[in-house]
Design a protein around this motif. Structure first.
Motif, PDB file in Angstrom:
ATOM      1  N   LEU A  67       0.826  -1.209   0.000  1.00 45.05           N
ATOM      2  CA  LEU A  67       0.000   0.000   0.000  1.00 45.05           C
ATOM      3  C   LEU A  67       0.861   1.261   0.000  1.00 45.05           C
ATOM      4  O   LEU A  67       0.499   2.274  -0.599  1.00 45.05           O
ATOM      5  CB  LEU A  67      -0.926   0.009   1.219  1.00 45.05           C
ATOM      6  CG  LEU A  67      -1.999  -1.075   1.281  1.00 45.05           C
ATOM      7  CD1 LEU A  67      -2.807  -0.956   2.570  1.00 45.05           C
ATOM      8  CD2 LEU A  67      -2.924  -0.998   0.074  1.00 45.05           C
ATOM      9  N   LEU A  74      -0.806   5.343  -0.081  1.00 49.79           N
ATOM     10  CA  LEU A  74      -1.762   5.843   0.897  1.00 49.79           C
ATOM     11  C   LEU A  74      -1.068   6.705   1.934  1.00 49.79           C
ATOM     12  O   LEU A  74       0.094   6.500   2.270  1.00 49.79           O
ATOM     13  CB  LEU A  74      -2.449   4.663   1.602  1.00 49.79           C
ATOM     14  CG  LEU A  74      -3.330   3.747   0.748  1.00 49.79           C
ATOM     15  CD1 LEU A  74      -3.983   2.700   1.629  1.00 49.79           C
ATOM     16  CD2 LEU A  74      -4.397   4.541   0.001  1.00 49.79           C
ATOM     17  N   SER A  78      -4.801   7.000   6.051  1.00 52.58           N
ATOM     18  CA  SER A  78      -5.540   6.010   5.259  1.00 52.58           C
ATOM     19  C   SER A  78      -5.011   4.604   5.514  1.00 52.58           C
ATOM     20  O   SER A  78      -5.777   3.636   5.581  1.00 52.58           O
ATOM     21  CB  SER A  78      -5.437   6.343   3.773  1.00 52.58           C
ATOM     22  OG  SER A  78      -6.090   7.556   3.471  1.00 52.58           O
ATOM     23  N   HIS A  82      -7.058   1.328   6.846  1.00 51.86           N
ATOM     24  CA  HIS A  82      -7.032   0.011   6.206  1.00 51.86           C
ATOM     25  C   HIS A  82      -6.691  -1.081   7.217  1.00 51.86           C
ATOM     26  O   HIS A  82      -7.329  -2.137   7.253  1.00 51.86           O
ATOM     27  CB  HIS A  82      -6.010  -0.004   5.057  1.00 51.86           C
ATOM     28  CG  HIS A  82      -6.549   0.512   3.760  1.00 51.86           C
ATOM     29  ND1 HIS A  82      -7.037   1.785   3.611  1.00 51.86           N
ATOM     30  CD2 HIS A  82      -6.680  -0.083   2.537  1.00 51.86           C
ATOM     31  CE1 HIS A  82      -7.443   1.954   2.360  1.00 51.86           C
ATOM     32  NE2 HIS A  82      -7.236   0.841   1.691  1.00 51.86           N
TER      33      HIS A  82
END
Length: 304
Positions: A67, A74, A78, A82
């Protein structure tokens, strides 16, 4: 139970038991789909529920690294959301199906920078409210609408979505107003005279024929007023007043809480008025109020 069945059951649990908002449900479901896709590609197999239950902390770290290294990585906030979604799914499997994974439960997300609310001072707030009545580019009812919305944000501490969710049948406002906020949490707010009068002035001036279940606040052509409309209006007002970009619709809610605290309101009462689940969220306003007090002291004290 299949992995698909577990996903459906988890989403229903978040909706019915945890009372998560539609936005949170969508964000959590999106995070889980990405997580499961990554696991399936890493394990090179058709993922089963047993595979998911058996993931290691290394698998989680690999997913988080993925990610961080995407074309559009991100943000830390964020990424934390997640991870929160994935931990919620594994916690659900443990709680309802006795399928624990201690390694996932112990995973820590990125350290988030603490940000304080950015309220307007009382003079700036008064100037902004006065300016809503003086926009010659709009009809009188539009100015009345903007003032009513601002008064709801500042006078009651509502979120934009909460103010815009009011229906025609809710007006005229009474002495109190029931609001359904985040997580479908209900709170009852006392309505001060200035808020009641601002909403009533708009209600009497708006030109549209509306039904009791229609949204109260309307755009120029009669459609529902959107958050973007409110944001644009506040942006226009702050440019006319020379205010910084911190003068946003949400800053009016922050100003509500900070000014109450500065006037002697207790933290628990402010928590209830804002609809915060955790007192720690409300406690941020004490830091803001202290900063303002120290700044005033430094500016006014003869030895400053």
């Amino acid at each position: 139970m299949t992995l698909f069945d577990a996903q459906i059951a988890w989403v229903n649990w978040l909706k019915d038991q945890k009372r998560c908002s539609a936005h949170t449900l969508e964000a959590y479901a999106h995070a889980l789909r990405g997580y499961l896709d990554h696991l399936g590609q890493s394990l090179r197999t058709d993922l089963t529920l047993d595979d998911v239950v058996a993931v290691s902390s290394g698998d989680i770290r690999s997913w988080m690294a993925h990610l961080r290294n995407k074309n559009k990585p991100l943000s830390a906030r964020s990424l934390a959301q997640h991870l929160s979604a994935i931990k919620s799914f594994h916690s659900f499997l443990d709680l309802h199906f006795d399928r624990p994974n201690a390694q996932v439960a112990l995973m820590r997300g990125p350290r988030l920078k603490t940000t304080l609310p950015r309220p307007l001072n009382i003079d700036q707030m008064q100037g902004l409210l006065n300016e809503t009545q003086m926009n010659s580019d709009r009809d009188d009812w539009e100015n009345a609408r903007d003032e009513a919305v601002c008064m709801l944000l500042y006078g009651l501490g509502l979120r934009i979505s909460e103010a815009l969710s009011l229906k025609v049948k809710d007006a005229p406002l009474g002495d109190s107003l029931r609001i359904i906020g985040k997580g479908n949490k209900m709170r009852v707010l006392p309505v001060i005279t200035a808020v009641r009068e601002a909403v009533e002035t708009y209600r009497r001036q708006q030109p549209f024929v509306l039904q009791p279940e229609d949204r109260l606040f309307r755009a120029k052509r009669g459609g529902e007023l959107s958050p973007r409309h409110v944001q644009a209006s506040i942006q226009h007002l702050r440019s006319r007043l020379g205010l910084s970009d911190r003068a946003t619709p949400h800053a009016l809610r922050h100003s509500f809480a900070t000014h109450l605290l500065g006037s002697g309101a207790d933290l628990r009462s402010i928590q209830e008025l804002l609809g915060h689940v955790s007192l720690s969220t409300t406690q941020k306003y004490t830091q803001v109020d202290t900063e303002h007090l120290l700044a005033a002291y430094a500016a006014a004290h003869p030895k400053g």
